[in-house]
Design a protein around this motif. Structure first.
Motif, short mmCIF file in Angstrom:
data_model
loop_
_atom_site.label_atom_id
_atom_site.label_comp_id
_atom_site.label_asym_id
_atom_site.label_seq_id
_atom_site.Cartn_x
_atom_site.Cartn_y
_atom_site.Cartn_z
N LEU A 1 0.83 -1.21 0.00
CA LEU A 1 0.00 0.00 0.00
C LEU A 1 0.87 1.25 0.00
CD1 LEU A 1 -2.76 -1.06 2.56
CD2 LEU A 1 -2.79 -1.25 0.06
N LYS A 2 1.90 1.24 0.82
CA LYS A 2 2.82 2.38 0.87
C LYS A 2 3.56 2.55 -0.46
CE LYS A 2 6.73 4.17 3.53
NZ LYS A 2 7.70 3.89 4.64
N GLU A 3 3.83 1.43 -1.12
CA GLU A 3 4.58 1.46 -2.38
C GLU A 3 3.82 2.16 -3.50
OE1 GLU A 3 7.87 -0.64 -3.12
OE2 GLU A 3 7.81 0.36 -1.18
N GLN A 4 2.51 2.27 -3.39
CA GLN A 4 1.72 2.85 -4.48
C GLN A 4 2.02 4.33 -4.71
OE1 GLN A 4 0.14 0.68 -6.41
NE2 GLN A 4 0.94 -0.76 -4.90
N ARG A 5 2.54 5.00 -3.69
CA ARG A 5 2.87 6.42 -3.85
C ARG A 5 3.89 6.64 -4.97
NH1 ARG A 5 6.46 10.34 -2.16
NH2 ARG A 5 5.51 12.37 -1.68
N LYS A 6 4.71 5.63 -5.23
CA LYS A 6 5.73 5.74 -6.27
C LYS A 6 5.12 5.91 -7.66
CE LYS A 6 9.08 2.85 -3.78
NZ LYS A 6 9.83 1.56 -3.81
N SER A 7 3.85 5.55 -7.80
CA SER A 7 3.20 5.61 -9.11
C SER A 7 3.20 7.00 -9.72
CB SER A 7 1.75 5.12 -9.01
OG SER A 7 1.70 3.76 -8.61
N MET A 8 3.27 8.03 -8.87
CA MET A 8 3.24 9.38 -9.44
C MET A 8 4.49 9.67 -10.26
SD MET A 8 3.90 12.01 -6.30
CE MET A 8 5.36 11.98 -5.27
N PHE A 9 5.60 8.98 -9.98
CA PHE A 9 6.81 9.21 -10.75
C PHE A 9 6.77 8.50 -12.11
CE2 PHE A 9 8.14 9.91 -6.34
CZ PHE A 9 8.62 11.20 -6.46
N ASN A 10 5.83 7.58 -12.28
CA ASN A 10 5.61 7.02 -13.62
C ASN A 10 5.19 8.12 -14.59
OD1 ASN A 10 6.18 4.48 -12.61
ND2 ASN A 10 4.03 3.89 -12.38
N ALA A 11 4.38 9.03 -14.09
CA ALA A 11 3.90 10.13 -14.94
C ALA A 11 5.06 11.02 -15.37
CB ALA A 11 2.85 10.95 -14.19
N LEU A 12 5.99 11.29 -14.46
CA LEU A 12 7.15 12.11 -14.80
C LEU A 12 8.01 11.43 -15.86
CD1 LEU A 12 9.07 14.49 -14.43
CD2 LEU A 12 10.02 13.32 -12.41
N LEU A 13 8.24 10.14 -15.69
CA LEU A 13 9.06 9.41 -16.67
C LEU A 13 8.36 9.38 -18.02
CD1 LEU A 13 11.66 7.78 -17.12
CD2 LEU A 13 10.36 5.72 -16.54
N TYR A 14 7.03 9.17 -18.00
CA TYR A 14 6.26 9.16 -19.25
C TYR A 14 6.32 10.51 -19.95
CZ TYR A 14 2.31 8.90 -22.45
OH TYR A 14 1.53 8.95 -23.59
N LYS A 15 6.22 11.58 -19.18
CA LYS A 15 6.27 12.92 -19.77
C LYS A 15 7.59 13.14 -20.50
CE LYS A 15 5.97 17.85 -18.69
NZ LYS A 15 5.74 18.86 -17.64
N LYS A 16 8.67 12.65 -19.93
CA LYS A 16 10.00 12.87 -20.51
C LYS A 16 10.27 11.94 -21.69
CE LYS A 16 13.46 13.79 -17.85
NZ LYS A 16 14.52 13.64 -16.81
N PHE A 17 9.79 10.69 -21.58
CA PHE A 17 10.10 9.69 -22.61
C PHE A 17 8.87 8.83 -22.91
CE2 PHE A 17 13.81 10.36 -19.84
CZ PHE A 17 14.74 10.85 -20.75
N PRO A 18 7.84 9.40 -23.55
CA PRO A 18 6.60 8.64 -23.77
C PRO A 18 6.79 7.36 -24.58
CG PRO A 18 6.61 10.69 -25.03
CD PRO A 18 7.75 10.77 -24.08
N ARG A 19 7.61 7.44 -25.64
CA ARG A 19 7.80 6.26 -26.49
C ARG A 19 8.55 5.16 -25.75
NH1 ARG A 19 11.90 4.22 -29.24
NH2 ARG A 19 13.20 6.04 -28.81
N LEU A 20 9.64 5.50 -25.09
CA LEU A 20 10.43 4.50 -24.36
C LEU A 20 9.67 3.95 -23.16
CD1 LEU A 20 13.99 6.09 -24.51
CD2 LEU A 20 13.29 3.91 -25.50
#
Length: 321
Positions: free
Chosen positions: A208-227
Motif C-alpha cells: 500500500l505504501k509502495e503505491q505512492r511511487k506511481s506518481m513518478f511514472n507520470a514524470l518518466l512518461y512525460k519525458k520519454f513517452p515512447r520509451l
C-alpha cells in the motif's frame, strides 16, 4: 583512480556496514578505487559507520551528506560529481557486491570516453516467497538498475547525471537509461559483474505504501513517452480502472436504490478484486498472514495506485493514466 563507487544511503547503518564490508573485500587493487558514501540528509549513525571503516581500510572512503533529504538521485549526483575515477559504479546500501565486481568491470572497459554498463543483480528468495519478495526479484530481469550500473564520467556529464525530480527510489534508474539511449550512448551488459540484493523484511501491507511511487511514472512518461510504453508499461493498468468502475457503480446503485444494478456491479467488483488477489497469490506463499494481506491490499491497491497516478499526471502536467 580507476573506479569510483557511489552509494546513496540514509539512516540504515547496518545495511551500509554489510555493503562496505563486501566492497573492501574486492580483488581489485585498493589503490585503484574509492568509495563515496552519500547520506540523503544529516545522518550521524551513517557518519560513524564510515568513520570506523576509514580508520581501518587501505581503500579511500569519502563521506558526503546532503543538507536536507532530497532522494537517492540527488545523493548520487553529489557523489559522482565529487568523484575522481574514470568510471563511476553505482550500487545501493542494501546490496552485496561480489568480490570480483570491480575487477570484472575494469577488465571489460576498453578506455571508451563515453560508455555505460549494466551488471547482473541476483535476488535470493525463499522457496515459498511473498508477493513483496517476487516484486523485488524483478530486479534480476531489469535491463538497467542503479543497484548495479556503471558509467564513464563523460557519459554522465553528457546526460546531466540523474534527475533529482525523482525524489524517491523509483524510476530514476530508468530515466538515466533512457537519457543514455536517446544520446546514443552504448549500454553494454556485464553478466559477470554480480551484485546480490537480499530482500529486506517488510511490514504487513507494504504494497500500500509502495503505491505512492506511481506518481513518478507520470514524470518518466512525460519525458520519454515512447520509451516508457516500449520498456515499462505498454498500456494503462486497465483492470485497476475496471475495479474502481465496478465499485463506483455499486455505490451509485446503492444511493439510487437500484438494487439489481448495485448487485451486478458488486459481483463485478468482488470478481475482479478476487481475480487480482488470486493472481498475486498464484506463485506466492499461502500462509494465513500472507493470504489475508493479499486480499486486503488487493482491494485497496487499485484506488491508491490510480490516485497517485492521476496526482502525478496533474503534478507534472501530462496526459497520463
Amino acid at each position: 583512480m580507476k573506479i569510483s563507487v557511489v552509494i546513496p544511503t540514509y539512516q540504515r547503518p547496518n545495511l551500509l556496514n554489510t555493503c562496505l564490508e563486501a566492497l573492501l573485500r574486492q580483488t581489485f587493487s585498493s589503490e585503484s578505487y574509492e568509495i563515496i558514501v552519500v547520506s540523503d540528509g544529516p545522518d550521524e549513525s551513517t557518519a560513524q559507520v564510515v568513520q570506523t571503516w576509514q580508520k581501518n581500510s587501505a581503500v579511500t572512503i569519502h563521506f558526503l551528506s546532503l543538507t536536507y533529504k532530497r532522494g537517492p538521485a540527488a545523493a548520487r549526483n553529489l557523489g559522482w560529481r565529487k568523484s575522481h575515477g574514470e568510471l563511476i559504479a553505482f550500487t545501493d546500501d542494501d546490496c552485496i557486491p561480489d568480490t570480483n565486481w570491480l575487477t570484472t568491470i575494469w577488465n571489460a572497459y576498453q578506455g571508451e570516453e563515453i560508455i555505460a554498463y549494466s551488471g547482473r543483480v541476483i535476488v535470493p528468495v525463499s522457496q515459498d516467497p511473498t508477493d513483496y519478495e517476487l516484486n523485488t526479484a524483478g530486479l534480476e530481469t531489469a535491463e538497467f538498475v542503479t543497484a548495479n550500473c556503471i558509467c564513464s564520467r563523460m557519459a554522465l556529464v553528457k546526460v546531466g547525471g540523474f534527475d533529482s525530480q525523482f525524489s524517491t527510489a523509483w524510476r530514476e534508474d530508468s530515466d538515466l537509461e533512457f537519457k543514455l539511449l536517446e544520446n546514443h550512448i552504448p549500454i553494454k551488459q556485464l553478466p559477470q559483474a554480480i551484485i546480490v540484493h537480499p530482500v529486506r523484511k517488510a511490514p504487513w501491507g507494504v504494497s500500500l505504501k509502495e503505491q505512492r511511487k506511481s506518481m513518478f511514472n507520470a514524470l518518466l512518461y512525460k519525458k520519454f513517452p515512447r520509451l516508457y510504453r516500449q520498456k515499462i508499461q505498454p498500456s494503462p493498468v486497465w483492470h485497476y480502472y475496471l475495479i474502481i468502475f465496478c465499485f463506483l457503480g455499486f455505490f451509485c446503485g446503492m444511493l439510487t436504490h437500484t438494487t439489481e444494478l448495485a448487485l451486478l456491479f458488486l459481483v463485478g467488483w468482488v470478481g475482479c478484486t478476487g481475480w487480482f488477489a488470486w493472481k498475486r497469490l498464484s506463485h506466492t506463499s499461502k500462509s494465513f498472514r500472507h493470504v489475508s494481506e493479499m486480499i486486503v491490499t488487493s482491494a485497496l491497491i487499485p484506488f491508491l495506485s490510480i490516485y497517485w497516478t492521476l496526482y502525478g499526471a496533474w503534478r507534472y502536467r501530462v496526459l497520463f493514466f
